[in-house]
Every structure is written in structure tokens, then in C-alpha cells.
Design a protein around this motif. Structure first.
Motif, mmCIF file in Angstrom:
data_model
loop_
_atom_site.group_PDB
_atom_site.id
_atom_site.type_symbol
_atom_site.label_atom_id
_atom_site.label_comp_id
_atom_site.label_asym_id
_atom_site.label_seq_id
_atom_site.Cartn_x
_atom_site.Cartn_y
_atom_site.Cartn_z
ATOM 1 N N UNK A 146 0.829 -1.267 0.003
ATOM 2 C CA UNK A 146 -0.085 0.057 -0.138
ATOM 3 C C UNK A 146 0.816 1.274 -0.071
ATOM 4 N N UNK A 147 1.921 1.170 0.817
ATOM 5 C CA UNK A 147 2.973 2.252 0.785
ATOM 6 C C UNK A 147 3.522 2.593 -0.566
ATOM 7 N N UNK A 148 3.935 1.388 -1.251
ATOM 8 C CA UNK A 148 4.502 1.543 -2.591
ATOM 9 C C UNK A 148 3.568 1.774 -3.772
ATOM 10 N N UNK A 149 2.532 1.302 -3.587
ATOM 11 C CA UNK A 149 1.418 1.499 -4.789
ATOM 12 C C UNK A 149 1.547 2.662 -5.628
ATOM 13 N N UNK A 150 1.539 3.923 -4.944
ATOM 14 C CA UNK A 150 1.717 5.072 -5.743
ATOM 15 C C UNK A 150 2.888 5.272 -6.516
ATOM 16 N N UNK A 194 4.823 2.738 -7.750
ATOM 17 C CA UNK A 194 4.587 1.729 -8.834
ATOM 18 C C UNK A 194 3.519 2.261 -9.923
ATOM 19 N N UNK A 195 2.509 2.643 -9.481
ATOM 20 C CA UNK A 195 1.454 3.213 -10.416
ATOM 21 C C UNK A 195 2.199 4.304 -11.224
ATOM 22 N N UNK A 196 2.886 5.306 -10.459
ATOM 23 C CA UNK A 196 3.379 6.302 -11.162
ATOM 24 C C UNK A 196 4.402 6.013 -12.398
ATOM 25 N N UNK A 197 5.388 5.018 -12.096
ATOM 26 C CA UNK A 197 6.145 4.489 -12.843
ATOM 27 C C UNK A 197 5.413 4.052 -14.017
ATOM 28 N N UNK A 198 4.563 2.965 -13.681
ATOM 29 C CA UNK A 198 3.859 2.279 -14.800
ATOM 30 C C UNK A 198 3.275 3.798 -15.771
ATOM 31 N N UNK A 199 2.726 4.565 -15.197
ATOM 32 C CA UNK A 199 1.951 5.613 -16.261
ATOM 33 C C UNK A 199 3.026 6.096 -16.840
ATOM 34 N N UNK A 200 4.069 6.495 -16.379
ATOM 35 C CA UNK A 200 5.274 7.101 -17.125
ATOM 36 C C UNK A 200 5.560 6.311 -18.470
ATOM 37 N N UNK A 235 -1.487 -3.537 -15.647
ATOM 38 C CA UNK A 235 -0.321 -4.198 -15.286
ATOM 39 C C UNK A 235 -0.115 -3.778 -13.981
ATOM 40 N N UNK A 236 -0.401 -3.097 -13.199
ATOM 41 C CA UNK A 236 -0.326 -2.684 -11.713
ATOM 42 C C UNK A 236 -0.999 -4.018 -10.926
ATOM 43 N N UNK A 237 -2.052 -4.529 -11.396
ATOM 44 C CA UNK A 237 -2.903 -5.642 -10.720
ATOM 45 C C UNK A 237 -2.011 -6.774 -10.953
ATOM 46 N N UNK A 238 -1.559 -7.057 -12.364
ATOM 47 C CA UNK A 238 -0.766 -8.270 -12.468
ATOM 48 C C UNK A 238 0.510 -8.431 -11.653
ATOM 49 N N UNK A 239 1.050 -7.068 -11.460
ATOM 50 C CA UNK A 239 2.519 -6.856 -10.914
ATOM 51 C C UNK A 239 1.997 -7.134 -9.462
ATOM 52 N N UNK A 240 0.859 -6.670 -8.692
ATOM 53 C CA UNK A 240 0.436 -7.079 -7.245
ATOM 54 C C UNK A 240 0.509 -8.617 -7.002
ATOM 55 N N UNK A 241 -0.179 -9.398 -8.075
ATOM 56 C CA UNK A 241 -0.233 -10.716 -7.907
ATOM 57 C C UNK A 241 1.295 -11.343 -7.799
ATOM 58 N N UNK A 242 2.096 -11.005 -8.744
ATOM 59 C CA UNK A 242 3.447 -11.757 -8.843
ATOM 60 C C UNK A 242 4.158 -11.418 -7.584
ATOM 61 N N UNK A 243 3.941 -9.872 -7.042
ATOM 62 C CA UNK A 243 4.766 -9.673 -5.916
ATOM 63 C C UNK A 243 4.302 -10.343 -4.674
ATOM 64 N N UNK A 278 12.992 -8.644 5.051
ATOM 65 C CA UNK A 278 12.351 -7.575 6.046
ATOM 66 C C UNK A 278 13.454 -6.805 6.219
ATOM 67 N N UNK A 279 13.323 -5.162 6.157
ATOM 68 C CA UNK A 279 14.227 -4.137 6.521
ATOM 69 C C UNK A 279 14.632 -3.787 5.029
ATOM 70 N N UNK A 280 14.516 -4.476 3.940
ATOM 71 C CA UNK A 280 14.783 -3.957 2.512
ATOM 72 C C UNK A 280 14.099 -3.068 2.237
ATOM 73 N N UNK A 281 14.315 -2.523 0.912
ATOM 74 C CA UNK A 281 13.458 -1.493 0.336
ATOM 75 C C UNK A 281 12.350 -2.248 -0.465
ATOM 76 N N UNK A 282 11.270 -2.162 -0.026
ATOM 77 C CA UNK A 282 10.160 -2.891 -0.778
ATOM 78 C C UNK A 282 9.931 -2.442 -1.979
#
Length: 64
Positions: free
Chosen positions: A16-20, A22-28, A39-47, A56-60
Motif C-alpha cells: 500500500x505504501x509503494x503502490x503510488x 509503482x502506479x506512477x512508474x507504470x503510467x510514465x 499491469x499494476x494488478x498483475x504486478x501485485x499478484x506476482x509480488x 524484511x528491512x529492505x526497500x520494498x
């Protein structure tokens, strides 16, 4: 052993924190809102499927 509910909650919090970002990157990249959303929906499933590889502790966002 880690409680799966805790791991699920961790994924949702991080995603939820990373979604904006990811969405912005995909839109660009795609320049098409509907394709980016699909593609964001498909990406969420793969993630979700690969979340066991995230440390844990890494950059999501970087991992995603």
C-alpha cells in the motif's frame, strides 16, 4: 516460526505504501492509464507470490 497473518499484514502495509510509486512508474512508462492499472494488478499478484523472497528491512519499492 513467523505467523502467516503477520507476514500478510506486512505485505499489505508495504504494498500500500509503494503502490503510488509503482502506479506512477507504470503510467510514465506506458502512458496509458488503463494499461497501467491492468499491469499494476498483475504486478501485485506476482509480488504477492514472490514475497517470500523479500527480506524484511529492505526497500520494498526497489525490490518490487
Amino acid at each position: 516460526m513467523e505467523d502467516p497473518k503477520d507476514r500478510n499484514a506486512e505485505f499489505l502495509r508495504l504494498y500500500n505504501a509503494a503502490q503510488p510509486l509503482l502506479r506512477g512508474w507504470l503510467l510514465a512508462w506506458l502512458r496509458d492509464f488503463h494499461r497501467a492499472e491492468d499491469l499494476l494488478q498483475e504486478t501485485s499478484v506476482v509480488l504477492w507470490q514472490q514475497f517470500g523472497e523479500f527480506r524484511t528491512g529492505g526497500s520494498f519499492s526497489a525490490w518490487a
